[in-house]
Design a protein around this motif. Structure first.
Motif, PDB file in Angstrom:
ATOM      1  N   ALA A 152       0.820  -1.215   0.000  1.00  0.00           N
ATOM      2  CA  ALA A 152       0.000   0.000   0.000  1.00  0.00           C
ATOM      3  C   ALA A 152       0.847   1.256   0.000  1.00  0.00           C
ATOM      4  CB  ALA A 152      -0.943  -0.026   1.198  1.00  0.00           C
ATOM      5  N   PHE A 153       2.086   1.154   0.453  1.00  0.00           N
ATOM      6  CA  PHE A 153       2.948   2.338   0.528  1.00  0.00           C
ATOM      7  C   PHE A 153       4.126   2.253  -0.434  1.00  0.00           C
ATOM      8  CE2 PHE A 153       0.888   1.584   4.591  1.00  0.00           C
ATOM      9  CZ  PHE A 153       0.164   2.761   4.702  1.00  0.00           C
ATOM     10  N   GLN A 154       4.019   1.308  -1.382  1.00  0.00           N
ATOM     11  CA  GLN A 154       5.109   1.139  -2.347  1.00  0.00           C
ATOM     12  C   GLN A 154       4.603   1.327  -3.767  1.00  0.00           C
ATOM     13  OE1 GLN A 154       6.341  -2.841  -1.530  1.00  0.00           O
ATOM     14  NE2 GLN A 154       7.986  -2.221  -0.153  1.00  0.00           N
ATOM     15  N   TRP A 171       9.495   3.309  -2.125  1.00  0.00           N
ATOM     16  CA  TRP A 171       8.510   3.752  -1.133  1.00  0.00           C
ATOM     17  C   TRP A 171       7.918   5.070  -1.589  1.00  0.00           C
ATOM     18  CZ3 TRP A 171       6.958   0.774   2.883  1.00  0.00           C
ATOM     19  CH2 TRP A 171       7.743  -0.370   3.114  1.00  0.00           C
ATOM     20  N   VAL A 172       6.618   5.170  -1.538  1.00  0.00           N
ATOM     21  CA  VAL A 172       5.994   6.394  -1.998  1.00  0.00           C
ATOM     22  C   VAL A 172       5.086   7.018  -0.947  1.00  0.00           C
ATOM     23  CG1 VAL A 172       6.100   5.799  -4.435  1.00  0.00           C
ATOM     24  CG2 VAL A 172       4.150   5.050  -3.060  1.00  0.00           C
ATOM     25  N   GLY A 173       5.143   6.499   0.264  1.00  0.00           N
ATOM     26  CA  GLY A 173       4.318   7.090   1.316  1.00  0.00           C
ATOM     27  C   GLY A 173       2.843   6.968   1.009  1.00  0.00           C
ATOM     28  N   ALA A 178      -3.607  -2.203  -3.336  1.00  0.00           N
ATOM     29  CA  ALA A 178      -3.354  -2.520  -1.934  1.00  0.00           C
ATOM     30  C   ALA A 178      -3.851  -1.407  -1.022  1.00  0.00           C
ATOM     31  CB  ALA A 178      -1.864  -2.751  -1.713  1.00  0.00           C
ATOM     32  N   ALA A 179      -3.686  -0.151  -1.453  1.00  0.00           N
ATOM     33  CA  ALA A 179      -4.144   0.973  -0.628  1.00  0.00           C
ATOM     34  C   ALA A 179      -5.656   0.906  -0.444  1.00  0.00           C
ATOM     35  CB  ALA A 179      -3.733   2.293  -1.277  1.00  0.00           C
ATOM     36  N   LEU A 180      -6.368   0.636  -1.529  1.00  0.00           N
ATOM     37  CA  LEU A 180      -7.824   0.532  -1.444  1.00  0.00           C
ATOM     38  C   LEU A 180      -8.216  -0.669  -0.588  1.00  0.00           C
ATOM     39  CD1 LEU A 180     -10.466   1.729  -2.342  1.00  0.00           C
ATOM     40  CD2 LEU A 180     -10.332   0.416  -4.444  1.00  0.00           C
TER      41      LEU A 180
END
Lengths: 291, 319
Positions: free
Chosen positions: B67-69, B78-80, B293-295
């Motif tokens: 979710a953060f990559q 890593w993209v926060g 993954a973030a969703l």
């Protein structure tokens, strides 16, 4: 039927109650039959209709044209034999893996009680709290490249078999059943010098037949009904399951042939159900909620 | 552990005090025996544990990292919170949540209430119970492709059976799956038909556990049918009802297969795009695993509360 329910027996015994009961009974049976059996009847009968009759309005209740050919055509054109073979292969493989690994794990957790056993069980049960669909993406990436082993399981049966073992609900169901086996029985066996494996084989498994039956049926039906996971992990058309194969071919064949294919794809699980009805129903109500 | 247990039944009664399975006397002392016992026990566990490790636990951890990559041609960086931002700014985001909520609400009205009513009706009948139970459960055994495509034909605006039935009762024909206002309801109806069997049977079992005296007592107090349901049936099955409610919410929030097969996923004007369909699209159509993954993580956070409540309640029922 001695148990009392909502409506009192006295009320039912009166002439008016009796009449009303039979009216309601008839309505309920008719309605349920139409609602639940109706679509299935439509499916089976439409499989016999010719191309025109199947899309005709109003639809015919009894096929006027009779084309059993559709079934053989569906069998050949959609290569149902190999789809069916694949599905059976995945389903029984998954069953074997689940029976061996999940039964062994449940036995160990219930009767051998290793250190960290509780923690391991807890971690297994925790997976039940994660919505399954959330894990589809990372699981798919794992199958693409299994860590440590660095293997790609795409288009291999392992992609179906191994993840099917991670069924915490099965383990829980089995463990609960094993817990109910009296300890004295196992202790007696071990006093006689039986190894844990021997105890499992000759005492625990024979007693556990009912729960093993339930778990087996659920394992097979689970693979049979799964759609998203096999669609993702078995993209090769020659490796696909019935569900995925029929779906991907559904636009290329005439409606009546497709419906015949659906009928044939439905038969195996329906037959399993009709044979093992009692086990499935009792399994559902015995452990259906826990998890 | 101190000495080999010579009286197994006594050892068993002292719970947790003694290891359960103890081989015949052997050399190696207490420590050796305990080690051996543990090795055997873990040997039985290893297959399942490895499968869990690779296909459950590791993916759980990975979901969080993903979710953060961002993965770009094999390069992971890593993209926060960038993925979350992407997801939030997607015009489909709110629509997907609205659709999912609509599906859940409709599925609760239909999929929760209908099986309960069905169970009550079956339970009241004195005849044909076996047949009715069988009927209700039959659709559950169909492969989803069969039941979904079946409904696709029943819904068909041209030759579909459903419009035929509507016509028979003098109701206007509908566009079912093609009408953005009706598409979700159509999906829910199909889904309810496919899935209600399990719930109905569980309710039926719960209803059979209600002591008949309670109904008799209610009758003495002059309660009618509805009052008996309200004051006896529902309170007596409350635990099961609330468990099923939670389970339904958790399941329906993850709906994917029904809309995917019935309407191709998005449906007319995106009216059947669900959150999980959006996840699917990000991951497998756009190859954006990070956004998927973030969703997924958002969905997980939302459902975690329901899951925790479920586990707590089912524990309570166990005891």
């Amino acid at each position: 039927m001695s148990t009392r329910t909502l409506i009192s027996p006295a009320q039912l015994a009166r002439p008016r109650g009796k009449a009303l009961y039979w009216v309601v009974f008839g309505l309920v049976v008719a309605l349920f039959t139409v609602v639940f059996l109706g679509p299935m009847y439509w499916m089976v009968s439409s499989g016999f209709k010719d191309t025109q009759e199947v899309v005709q309005t109003p639809p015919t209740l009894v096929p006027e044209s009779f084309q059993p050919d559709n079934y053989s055509q569906a069998w050949n054109v959609m290569d149902l034999a190999s789809l069916l073979g694949n599905t059976l292969f995945y389903a029984f493989g998954a069953l074997a893996f689940q029976l061996v690994f999940d039964v062994a794990a449940a036995y160990s957790l219930s009767k051998l009680r290793p250190v960290f056993g509780k923690a391991i069980l807890g971690l297994m049960l925790a997976t039940l709290m994660i919505p399954a669909t959330v894990l589809v993406v990372p699981q798919y990436l794992t199958v693409l490249d299994v860590p440590i082993f660095e293997r790609n399981l795409l288009n291999t049966p392992w992609a179906i078999w191994l993840p099917s073992v991670t069924n915490a609900f099965n383990i829980f169901l089995l463990k609960r059943f094993f817990d109910s086996i009296p300890r004295e029985l196992l202790d007696a066996a071990s006093m006689d010098g039986a190894s844990p494996m021997r105890t499992l084989r000759s005492i625990v498994l024979p007693i556990s037949r009912p729960i093993l039956g339930v778990v087996s049926i659920f394992a097979i039906v689970g693979v049979w009904k799964d759609f998203l996971w096999p669609m993702l992990t078995l993209p090769d058309p020659s490796k696909q399951t019935l569900n995925v194969g029929i779906y991907s071919l559904s636009n290329g064949v005439p409606v009546n042939v497709l419906i015949a294919a659906l009928t044939m794809a439905s038969l195996p699980t329906l037959v399993i159900f009709l044979i093992f009805q009692r086990n499935i129903m009792s399994g559902l109500t015995a452990g259906g909620l826990k998890g | 552990m101190s000495a080999p247990s010579l009286t197994p039944s006594k050892a068993a009664s002292a719970r947790h005090a003694q290891p359960p399975v103890d081989g015949p006397p052997q050399r190696g002392g207490a420590f050796g025996r305990s080690l051996k016992r543990n090795l055997t026990a873990h040997g039985f566990l290893i297959g399942a544990v490895l499968c869990f490790a690779f296909f459950s636990w590791y993916p759980m951890v990975r979901e969080f990292f993903l979710a953060f990559q961002k993965t770009d041609q094999g390069e992971v960086s890593w993209v926060g919170l960038e993925n979350l931002e992407t997801v939030f700014n997607d015009p489909a985001f709110w629509q997907a949540w609205r659709n999912t909520a609509l599906f859940t609400v409709l599925a609760l009205v239909l999929g929760f209430a209908v099986p309960f009513v069905v169970a009550i009706v079956i339970n009241e009948l004195r005849h044909g119970k076996g047949y009715l139970r069988l009927l209700v459960y039959l659709p559950v055994m169909l492969p989803p492709v069969a039941s979904v495509l079946l409904f696709k034909y029943l819904y068909d605006p041209g030759y579909g059976m459903l419009n035929e039935v509507f016509g028979f009762f003098g109701l206007p024909e509908q566009q079912w799956l093609q009408d953005p206002d009706l598409s979700m309801l159509s999906v829910v109806i199909a889904s309810t038909w496919m899935n209600m069997g399990g719930a109905a049977l569980i309710y039926l079992a719960a209803l059979q556990g209600i002591p008949g005296e309670l109904y008799e007592a209610a009758e003495l107090d002059g309660a009618g049918l509805l009052r008996k349901i309200w004051h006896v049936t529902i309170p007596q099955t409350r635990l099961i009802l609330s468990l099923m409610l939670l389970m339904q919410i958790i399941a329906t929030m993850q709906v994917f297969v029904e809309p995917f097969l019935l309407t191709g996923g998005a449906g007319p004007e995106g009216s059947t795009t669900t959150v999980v369909y959006l996840i699917y699209q990000y991951a497998f159509n756009f190859n954006n695993y990070g956004a998927a993954a973030a969703l997924g993580l958002l969905l997980l956070v939302l459902l975690a509360g329901f899951s925790a409540a479920y586990v707590k309640l089912s524990r309570a029922e166990d005891e």
